[in-house]
Scaffold this motif. Sequence first.
Motif, PDB file in Angstrom:
ATOM      1  N   MET A 154     165.285 -40.361  61.237  1.00  0.00           N
ATOM      2  CA  MET A 154     164.180 -39.403  61.200  1.00  0.00           C
ATOM      3  C   MET A 154     162.833 -40.110  61.165  1.00  0.00           C
ATOM      4  N   PHE A 155     162.717 -41.162  60.364  1.00  0.00           N
ATOM      5  CA  PHE A 155     161.455 -41.893  60.287  1.00  0.00           C
ATOM      6  C   PHE A 155     161.127 -42.510  61.638  1.00  0.00           C
ATOM      7  N   SER A 156     162.124 -43.093  62.293  1.00  0.00           N
ATOM      8  CA  SER A 156     161.916 -43.717  63.594  1.00  0.00           C
ATOM      9  C   SER A 156     161.473 -42.687  64.624  1.00  0.00           C
ATOM     10  N   TRP A 157     162.112 -41.528  64.620  1.00  0.00           N
ATOM     11  CA  TRP A 157     161.857 -40.479  65.602  1.00  0.00           C
ATOM     12  C   TRP A 157     160.474 -39.851  65.386  1.00  0.00           C
ATOM     13  N   VAL A 158     160.236 -39.341  64.187  1.00  0.00           N
ATOM     14  CA  VAL A 158     158.992 -38.618  63.898  1.00  0.00           C
ATOM     15  C   VAL A 158     157.795 -39.571  63.863  1.00  0.00           C
ATOM     16  N   GLY A 159     157.952 -40.698  63.197  1.00  0.00           N
ATOM     17  CA  GLY A 159     156.855 -41.648  63.088  1.00  0.00           C
ATOM     18  C   GLY A 159     156.410 -42.178  64.433  1.00  0.00           C
ATOM     19  N   GLY A 160     157.366 -42.404  65.335  1.00  0.00           N
ATOM     20  CA  GLY A 160     157.016 -42.880  66.668  1.00  0.00           C
ATOM     21  C   GLY A 160     156.181 -41.874  67.435  1.00  0.00           C
ATOM     22  N   GLY A 161     156.545 -40.596  67.345  1.00  0.00           N
ATOM     23  CA  GLY A 161     155.784 -39.561  68.036  1.00  0.00           C
ATOM     24  C   GLY A 161     154.358 -39.459  67.532  1.00  0.00           C
ATOM     25  N   LEU A 162     154.189 -39.522  66.214  1.00  0.00           N
ATOM     26  CA  LEU A 162     152.843 -39.432  65.629  1.00  0.00           C
ATOM     27  C   LEU A 162     151.996 -40.653  65.989  1.00  0.00           C
ATOM     28  N   ALA A 163     152.610 -41.838  66.001  1.00  0.00           N
ATOM     29  CA  ALA A 163     151.876 -43.042  66.381  1.00  0.00           C
ATOM     30  C   ALA A 163     151.403 -42.958  67.829  1.00  0.00           C
ATOM     31  N   CYS A 164     152.226 -42.408  68.709  1.00  0.00           N
ATOM     32  CA  CYS A 164     151.852 -42.228  70.107  1.00  0.00           C
ATOM     33  C   CYS A 164     150.623 -41.339  70.232  1.00  0.00           C
ATOM     34  N   VAL A 165     150.615 -40.225  69.530  1.00  0.00           N
ATOM     35  CA  VAL A 165     149.477 -39.298  69.577  1.00  0.00           C
ATOM     36  C   VAL A 165     148.192 -40.002  69.165  1.00  0.00           C
ATOM     37  N   ALA A 166     148.240 -40.740  68.068  1.00  0.00           N
ATOM     38  CA  ALA A 166     147.038 -41.392  67.548  1.00  0.00           C
ATOM     39  C   ALA A 166     146.489 -42.427  68.526  1.00  0.00           C
ATOM     40  N   VAL A 167     147.352 -43.278  69.060  1.00  0.00           N
ATOM     41  CA  VAL A 167     146.898 -44.368  69.935  1.00  0.00           C
ATOM     42  C   VAL A 167     146.333 -43.827  71.244  1.00  0.00           C
ATOM     43  N   VAL A 168     147.039 -42.893  71.876  1.00  0.00           N
ATOM     44  CA  VAL A 168     146.607 -42.390  73.180  1.00  0.00           C
ATOM     45  C   VAL A 168     145.337 -41.547  73.062  1.00  0.00           C
ATOM     46  N   ALA A 169     145.227 -40.758  72.009  1.00  0.00           N
ATOM     47  CA  ALA A 169     144.021 -39.942  71.844  1.00  0.00           C
ATOM     48  C   ALA A 169     142.779 -40.810  71.728  1.00  0.00           C
ATOM     49  N   VAL A 170     142.869 -41.903  71.004  1.00  0.00           N
ATOM     50  CA  VAL A 170     141.719 -42.799  70.836  1.00  0.00           C
ATOM     51  C   VAL A 170     141.442 -43.574  72.123  1.00  0.00           C
ATOM     52  N   ALA A 171     142.485 -44.166  72.718  1.00  0.00           N
ATOM     53  CA  ALA A 171     142.295 -45.007  73.899  1.00  0.00           C
ATOM     54  C   ALA A 171     141.828 -44.200  75.105  1.00  0.00           C
ATOM     55  N   GLY A 172     142.376 -43.007  75.291  1.00  0.00           N
ATOM     56  CA  GLY A 172     142.015 -42.205  76.449  1.00  0.00           C
ATOM     57  C   GLY A 172     140.544 -41.861  76.487  1.00  0.00           C
ATOM     58  N   VAL A 173     139.964 -41.544  75.340  1.00  0.00           N
ATOM     59  CA  VAL A 173     138.545 -41.201  75.274  1.00  0.00           C
ATOM     60  C   VAL A 173     137.677 -42.450  75.312  1.00  0.00           C
ATOM     61  N   ALA A 174     138.160 -43.544  74.754  1.00  0.00           N
ATOM     62  CA  ALA A 174     137.351 -44.755  74.627  1.00  0.00           C
ATOM     63  C   ALA A 174     137.060 -45.405  75.979  1.00  0.00           C
ATOM     64  N   VAL A 175     138.008 -45.379  76.909  1.00  0.00           N
ATOM     65  CA  VAL A 175     137.802 -45.997  78.218  1.00  0.00           C
ATOM     66  C   VAL A 175     137.149 -44.955  79.123  1.00  0.00           C
ATOM     67  N   ARG A 176     135.836 -45.052  79.286  1.00  0.00           N
ATOM     68  CA  ARG A 176     135.069 -43.991  79.929  1.00  0.00           C
ATOM     69  C   ARG A 176     135.429 -43.814  81.403  1.00  0.00           C
ATOM     70  N   SER A 177     135.664 -44.914  82.117  1.00  0.00           N
ATOM     71  CA  SER A 177     135.978 -44.783  83.540  1.00  0.00           C
ATOM     72  C   SER A 177     137.295 -44.036  83.744  1.00  0.00           C
ATOM     73  N   PHE A 178     138.222 -44.210  82.823  1.00  0.00           N
ATOM     74  CA  PHE A 178     139.487 -43.483  82.893  1.00  0.00           C
ATOM     75  C   PHE A 178     139.281 -42.013  82.526  1.00  0.00           C
ATOM     76  N   TRP A 179     138.539 -41.772  81.474  1.00  0.00           N
ATOM     77  CA  TRP A 179     138.306 -40.401  81.005  1.00  0.00           C
ATOM     78  C   TRP A 179     137.570 -39.575  82.066  1.00  0.00           C
ATOM     79  N   HIS A 180     136.674 -40.210  82.835  1.00  0.00           N
ATOM     80  CA  HIS A 180     135.883 -39.504  83.841  1.00  0.00           C
ATOM     81  C   HIS A 180     136.445 -39.673  85.251  1.00  0.00           C
TER      82      HIS A 180
END
Length: 441
Positions: free
Chosen positions: A407-433
């Motif tokens: 359960m920790f592996s499954w749930v924790g992995g999903g939450l970590a994915c959300v956090a990393v992608v949400a930050v990185a996607g907005v941070a790289v402006r050429s990708f976001w636009h």
Amino acid sequence: MSDTSEQVDPPDAPAEDVPQPEAATEQARTLRALLRRQAVDTRPLAIPAYRRLLVGQGTSFIGSMLTQVAVPVQVYAVSHSSFYVGLVGLAGLVPIVVFGLYGGAIADAVDRRTLYLWSSVLSWVVTLALLTQTLAGLDNVGVILALVAVQSGAFAVASSARGAIIPRLVPTDLVASANTLNFTVGNVGQVVGPLLAGVLVTLPSGFAVAYGVDAVLFTAALYSVLRLPSIRPDGTGQRLGLRSVAEGLAFIATRPVLLMSFFVDIVAMVLAMPRALFPEVADDRFGGNVGPLYAAIAIGAVIAGLGSGWIGRVRRQGVALTFAIVGWGTAVALSGLAHHLWLAVALLAVAGAADLVSAVYRQTILQTYAPDEMRGRMQGVFIAVVAGGPRLGDLRAGGTAAATSPMFSWVGGGLACVAVVAVAGVAVRSFWHYDAQAPLS
């Protein structure tokens, strides 16, 4: 006395309240037009070569999914360890990375049809070897892992060639639609294959039957490749060698849009792919009913594909890709908390719908951004990431579960994915636009 109860016909309704045939016809036309806009775009099917390639790929994919389910379940049956199931992913990871990259370089220098054919033949031979070791009763995890490694290398080369072929078979404006059809048909295989495999692996000779059916169905892919025309690269005729691979990697490294499209996918697959946990979780929570778990992600992807007409009309594909992967991670995390099979399947299906959107945008960005002389190498990197990422995710999930809990592996992995992608996607402006209608701006 007069009869006051006599029936009196009501006055005629006003003409404007009576539906007119012309208005009803116009409403029907509007509804049909709306449905066509939302339904999957089937225009690429009018191209015979693409149609044969799609049918062959879809048929063979059902068989390959039988093997992809049978292998980890067989490894778990032999070892009773999610860690060893995770090693199945590791066994395929290195060959996929190495042969994906080099296979893409080869695809930029030789006839892509020929390369696709011979790499597919090798994959078919390995399936026969998996059947043979099962019939011989070896019960040897090492042999299975070695065969997985060889088949993964062949798969990487074949996929690199196929991905570089598609933009040569269909016009540029239909590439997104062709990719959507590819992923949708592939996901149909990921629904049918695991559900069938879930039944077969419970039989006394189930593993052998699964590998045998895969070998038979794979002949459809071989036939479709034989019917393709010769497809030689129309670029500068790159020579084979490590320098050619390095040039492809340098091309990606200097273009943030491409780099981010690969990065977010690696994050999604490594951190949030729960596949290696399915056998153990099914055994603990769902009475060993593992087939629906393996099919669930693909079920959602098929449903999303059937209503995918809007995908090709989105211009801000970087934004759409970011939101799709955030949706994937969220749904995966929630599915790990489910203790009812139907709920886990439903949430994994939501994740699969988000994954289809993500996959189409990543593939389309890559195929339309890169020139033809780079497409083989770009597809090689794509395959290394797309196929290697989940295998590395299998290793992460299995290792984390062994150290903590499934359960920790499954749930924790999903939450970590959300956090990393949400930050990185907005941070790289050429990708976001990123604008699909002005990709190089």
